[in-house]
Write a protein that holds these residues in place. Sequence first.
Motif: not given
Length: 668
Positions: A11, A21, A24, A36, A341-342
């Motif tokens: 992340y 964020w 997310d 993460v 990745q995230w």
Amino acid sequence: MSERTRYGGDYNPEQWPRHVWDEDVRLMGQAGVNLVTVGVFSWAHLEPSERAYSFGWLHELLDLLGGAGIGVDLSTPTASPPPWLSTRYPDVLPVDATGARYSHGSRQHFCVCSPTYRARARRIVEQLVSEVAEHQAIEMWHVHNEYACHVPYCYCDAHAQSFRAWLKRRYGSVEALNGAWGTAFWSQRYGDFAEVMPPRMTPTFVNPSQDLDYKRFSNDAFLDEFLEEREILRAARPEIPVTTNFMGFFKPLDYFAWAAELDVVSTDNYSDPASPDGMMLSAMHYDLVRSLNKHVPWMVMEQATSRVNWREHNSAKVPGQMRAMNYQAVARGASGTLFFQWRASRAGAEKFHSAMLSHSGVGSPVWAEVVGLGAELAGLGDFEGAVVQARVAMLFSWPNWWALEAPAKPANDLSLADQLSWVYRPLYRAGVTVDFCRPEEPLDRYEAVVVPSLYLVTEQQGANVVSFVERGGTAVLSFWSGIVDEFDAVHLGPYGGPLRPLMGCDVVEVAPLPRGETVEVEWEDGTRTGADFWADVATEGDGHVLARVATGPWRGRPAVVGTQLGAGRAYYVAARLDPAGLQRVYDRVPALSGPAASARADYGVERVVRVSSHHSYEFLINHSAEGREVEIAPDGFDLLAASPLGDRVRLSPMGVAIVRRETGRAHG
Ligand code: GLA
């Protein structure tokens, strides 16, 4: 480790405005994300200029994640120094073999022996610890990132100095070094350690023993840096497990040595989803990683949800393939599966690398798969800590890999990866699970060991394998084994050195076959199979010749020899047999022949068993594009379908079944 399979990804919120964020964290909740990795490339954000720190954003982020119940694998940022560091101190930049200095502008532009880099790396890690180590969201320490991935070797003056100190410790005197390196050859004799260089640009082949020691030294130099960071983290929070992400069969680093220093072994696996061997290589990668430290858990730290962006052509995973590949990791014992990745980046070199959350957001088919898998894994728990039990060990060592593939050999296209695939592929297809072992490791827990081209073998390693056989084990040993000692000096006599008792014949010459040429191999019953690439020129010894080269210049020479030694048996394979030929050798060894035919998985369906004290879990993973029906032992329960099973299970394309049984009923 928690009782849930770890699920999540890298992340990198510093790439996004603050309001993203919140989205997310909300979406992570939907996807079942519970871990993460944060901060991998954050040095420039944490220390925008020398000694001017900015940790506010990280505090806020840890609070946000912790508040949502998402664990943090907090990384040290030392894999990508900020531009100010190399601008102010150019000696932190690595130097290639020609003397050219690298520049900043991508990542990993540091020299691990540079005292300036080391001091600054230590300082940012200490700062990180003093700022946030106490935060309760932190569940794991992630040191650095993929050590040595882009710049495995640096040839600068700092390296030269450290190399000389390393050599002094290893050899004590320059005479001992001269002996070990065979410097009588080509007038290479050294009068003083100060004359020794890293293997920089030379007119032709550098001394192979020097090259081998440079590989050992470079591995140790990175490991030393890792240990320095680890100690800072451990001193702050000793109860938090430490990892660093490996890359499976990554040649420059001896991960057996590294894994001994980790609390959790983790790996990044980007096997090509479109390659015919991709899933086999991925299985082999996981078997290796599970085996590196047999006393600690392991997990997948990074993989792609779909495409990568760094191959020439980046095939996407087909629907269901990401899930199937995750179950492959879980089947082989992974306690977590995370992604790189995230959220897909908008800018930078990796913006077209797939992510859990694509540029198109939750409308992407990848998102549906990510959410589906997260929910499924959460429902499965941790399989009661069930372990993968292998009856077969494959011997593998990094020094052997380094020496085997150094130049100026009979066949410079002999690759250890090819040799491993050659001997591993039939086992994978038959559902035989393999542990990897260092040649000096105790082997008693295994029934059979496979030894593909163990070119470099020490007396002690050879004795270990021989005594395993003498005490009742079975070894299958391939050509180009037992050739040199730890200094890359040849074991004289017929080839084989300390492994000769297992060979049953005398290998008196080695003969790579012309490229593309095949020879026939005739077995005792008169049937023939093929071989290519290599044929030893061997004379008969005390073993029983099971097959001979039947065509070509080496007609009549032993191709496969079986030897009784003490209570065990060894098979020496003197040529690169085709699959049918190699299978004939494996068929003689129960542990290598797989489960009974009735339980044997069809090709395209991977089979692995994990066992706990109460249950066995048989994973059946269909990597093919067609549905499959697999015969299984009766009385299982399909965990994913939540239904009892008879004696067969149907798998859709890319489908998975996890068959649970009471312990004792598993076949395998
Ligand atoms: C590696 C790195 C990541 C990213 C991915 C892309 O695993 O650790 O930072 O670059 O490759 O595949």
